[in-house]
Design a protein around this motif. Structure first.
Motif, short mmCIF file in Angstrom:
data_model
loop_
_atom_site.label_atom_id
_atom_site.label_comp_id
_atom_site.label_asym_id
_atom_site.label_seq_id
_atom_site.Cartn_x
_atom_site.Cartn_y
_atom_site.Cartn_z
N GLU A 1 -12.34 30.67 -23.50
CA GLU A 1 -11.35 31.74 -23.29
C GLU A 1 -11.64 32.50 -21.99
O GLU A 1 -10.73 32.99 -21.33
CB GLU A 1 -11.40 32.69 -24.49
N MET A 2 -12.93 32.58 -21.64
CA MET A 2 -13.33 33.29 -20.42
C MET A 2 -12.68 32.70 -19.18
O MET A 2 -12.20 33.42 -18.30
CB MET A 2 -14.86 33.24 -20.28
N PHE A 3 -12.62 31.37 -19.10
CA PHE A 3 -12.06 30.70 -17.93
C PHE A 3 -10.59 31.05 -17.77
O PHE A 3 -10.14 31.44 -16.68
CB PHE A 3 -12.24 29.18 -18.09
N TRP A 4 -9.82 30.94 -18.86
CA TRP A 4 -8.38 31.19 -18.75
C TRP A 4 -8.09 32.66 -18.54
O TRP A 4 -7.12 33.03 -17.86
CB TRP A 4 -7.68 30.67 -20.02
N ASN A 5 -8.95 33.54 -19.12
CA ASN A 5 -8.76 34.97 -18.86
C ASN A 5 -9.00 35.30 -17.38
O ASN A 5 -8.21 36.03 -16.76
CB ASN A 5 -9.73 35.77 -19.73
N SER A 6 -10.08 34.76 -16.81
CA SER A 6 -10.37 35.05 -15.40
C SER A 6 -9.31 34.46 -14.49
O SER A 6 -8.94 35.05 -13.47
CB SER A 6 -11.76 34.52 -15.02
N LEU A 7 -8.76 33.29 -14.88
CA LEU A 7 -7.69 32.69 -14.08
C LEU A 7 -6.43 33.56 -14.12
O LEU A 7 -5.77 33.78 -13.08
CB LEU A 7 -7.39 31.28 -14.61
N THR A 8 -6.10 34.07 -15.31
CA THR A 8 -4.93 34.94 -15.44
C THR A 8 -5.12 36.24 -14.67
O THR A 8 -4.21 36.70 -13.95
CB THR A 8 -4.68 35.26 -16.93
N VAL A 9 -6.31 36.83 -14.81
CA VAL A 9 -6.58 38.10 -14.10
C VAL A 9 -6.52 37.89 -12.59
O VAL A 9 -5.94 38.71 -11.86
CB VAL A 9 -7.97 38.63 -14.52
N THR A 10 -7.06 36.77 -12.10
CA THR A 10 -7.03 36.49 -10.67
C THR A 10 -5.59 36.29 -10.18
O THR A 10 -5.21 36.76 -9.10
CB THR A 10 -7.87 35.25 -10.33
N GLY A 11 -4.79 35.58 -10.99
CA GLY A 11 -3.38 35.38 -10.62
C GLY A 11 -2.63 36.69 -10.55
O GLY A 11 -1.87 36.94 -9.60
N LEU A 12 -2.84 37.57 -11.56
CA LEU A 12 -2.18 38.88 -11.54
C LEU A 12 -2.67 39.73 -10.36
O LEU A 12 -1.88 40.41 -9.70
CB LEU A 12 -2.46 39.61 -12.87
N PHE A 13 -3.96 39.67 -10.11
CA PHE A 13 -4.54 40.44 -9.00
C PHE A 13 -3.92 39.98 -7.67
O PHE A 13 -3.57 40.80 -6.82
CB PHE A 13 -6.05 40.22 -8.99
N THR A 14 -3.75 38.67 -7.49
CA THR A 14 -3.11 38.14 -6.28
C THR A 14 -1.66 38.59 -6.19
O THR A 14 -1.17 38.98 -5.12
CB THR A 14 -3.19 36.61 -6.28
N LEU A 15 -0.97 38.55 -7.34
CA LEU A 15 0.44 38.96 -7.38
C LEU A 15 0.60 40.44 -7.05
O LEU A 15 1.55 40.84 -6.37
CB LEU A 15 1.00 38.66 -8.77
N TYR A 16 -0.34 41.26 -7.51
CA TYR A 16 -0.24 42.70 -7.26
C TYR A 16 -0.56 43.04 -5.81
O TYR A 16 0.03 43.96 -5.23
CB TYR A 16 -1.22 43.46 -8.16
N THR A 17 -1.52 42.35 -5.21
CA THR A 17 -2.07 42.79 -3.92
C THR A 17 -1.41 42.12 -2.70
O THR A 17 -1.14 42.81 -1.71
CB THR A 17 -3.58 42.52 -3.86
N VAL A 18 -1.15 40.81 -2.77
CA VAL A 18 -0.71 40.10 -1.55
C VAL A 18 0.68 40.53 -1.08
O VAL A 18 0.84 40.95 0.08
CB VAL A 18 -0.79 38.58 -1.76
N PRO A 19 1.74 40.47 -1.92
CA PRO A 19 3.07 40.86 -1.41
C PRO A 19 3.12 42.32 -0.96
O PRO A 19 3.65 42.62 0.11
CB PRO A 19 3.99 40.61 -2.61
N VAL A 20 2.54 43.22 -1.77
CA VAL A 20 2.57 44.64 -1.41
C VAL A 20 1.78 44.88 -0.13
O VAL A 20 2.21 45.65 0.74
CB VAL A 20 2.00 45.50 -2.57
N GLY A 21 0.64 44.21 0.01
CA GLY A 21 -0.18 44.38 1.22
C GLY A 21 0.56 43.92 2.47
O GLY A 21 0.49 44.59 3.51
N ILE A 22 1.27 42.80 2.38
CA ILE A 22 2.01 42.30 3.56
C ILE A 22 3.17 43.23 3.90
O ILE A 22 3.40 43.55 5.08
CB ILE A 22 2.50 40.86 3.30
N VAL A 23 3.91 43.67 2.88
CA VAL A 23 5.04 44.60 3.13
C VAL A 23 4.52 45.90 3.74
O VAL A 23 5.11 46.44 4.70
CB VAL A 23 5.81 44.88 1.82
#
Length: 318
Positions: free
Chosen positions: A89-111
């Motif tokens: 479960e740890m692997f899929w949780n960290s993958l989900t958290v990393t995906g959300l973290f990328t989604l939150y930071t990359v588009p907003v950071g570029i804009v």
């Protein structure tokens, strides 16, 4: 053989000898240049070998092994580390958290980088002050930024909750509530990356010739339309570069999470790199940690290839 034929034969032999000497000299010069080139490359190759290629090969080796707490190989287990990883479960949780973290930071950071760079691209007095302010986060270390944001996020003394209280909003447990912890870390990361994004976008804007924008204005295009139809397409190589770098950086984020939340609460901020750190240096499972790091390498490689194959088609090169 008469005298004339003898002279011709001698001249032919001299020409052949001269060509052979020229070829030998050219070959010697080429070997000397290659040796000089490899001599200049040697320090870089040595550093790459020690800090990149050897750790990579060592990680591949350890990912198929079971290790003891001191990191010594105890048993060959084949693909068991990978099987255990994908079923945890740890692997899929960290993958989900990393995906959300990328989604939150990359588009907003570029804009944010586009907006701040566009604002300071206008030639007005005292604009240098704003350029300094927008670029300043780049000069701060992760630990310094973590201290600043830890004070801002403080539940009772922090500036953010004070602003919310003046608006009649109840205080937020920024770092201790699982529903807000990742957003809080993302806010800090966007601010940390804003300096780099600002400088990259501003350099891209400054490379666009002013006469193209002036021509658009003469043709009747307003500032917003000129920005969308002229500036943004010409800025697309810069934005593409920024997107690739930002996504790779988000998947490698570690410092701010380790300093502020240590992956908590309840694993809500446990990104991929923090899982590698925890598995290898807290649980002392170097085999599983190596397998995790190789999976992360594969994910970043696949994402980068996808961007170059599909997204680069939308990039306009002059």
């Amino acid at each position: 053989m008469n005298m004339q034929e003898g002279k011709l034969t001698l001249a032919a032999k001299r020409t052949h000898s001269s060509r052979a000497a020229s070829r030998l000299l050219a070959k010697t010069n080429r070997l000397r240049e290659n040796a000089l080139g490899y001599m200049f490359l040697a320090p870089s190759l040595l550093l790459f070998t020690v800090f990149l290629f050897y750790p990579l090969l060592k990680s591949v080796y350890l990912s198929f092994q079971l290790t003891d707490p001191r990191g010594r190989v105890a048993e060959y287990v084949g693909f068991d580390n990978y099987t255990q990883l994908f079923s945890s479960e740890m692997f899929w949780n960290s993958l989900t958290v990393t995906g959300l973290f990328t989604l939150y930071t990359v588009p907003v950071g570029i804009v944010l980088g586009i907006v701040t760079a566009a604002l300071t691209h206008i030639k007005l007095p005292a604009m240098r002050i704003f350029q300094f302010m927008f670029a300043m986060p780049l000069a701060l270390s992760v630990s310094t930024a973590a201290v600043i944001w830890m004070i801002l996020f403080h539940p009772s003394l922090g500036m953010l909750n004070y602003i919310l209280s003046t608006l009649g909003i109840a205080p937020i447990q920024w770092l201790t509530n699982p529903s807000t912890a990742l957003l809080s870390i993302s806010m800090m990361t966007i601010w940390m990356q804003s300096g780099f994004n600002y400088i990259i976008v501003l350099s891209g804007l400054q490379s666009i010739p002013d006469d193209m924008i002036e021509s658009a204005k003469i043709d009747g295009a307003g500032p917003f339309r000129a920005f969308l139809q002229i500036v943004l397409p010409l800025l697309s190589p810069t934005l593409f570069f920024l997107a690739v770098i930002s996504i790779i950086g988000s998947f490698q984020s570690f410092g701010q999470i380790h300093l502020l939340t240590k992956g908590g609460p309840a694993g809500s901020t446990e990104v991929f790199v923090y899982s590698i750190y925890k598995e290898a240096f807290i649980n002392y499972q170097f085999g599983t940690g190596s397998a995790l790091s190789l999976v992360l390498f594969a994910i970043i490689l696949i994402l980068t290839i996808i961007q170059f194959v599909f997204v680069e088609k939308k990039v306009y090169y002059q």
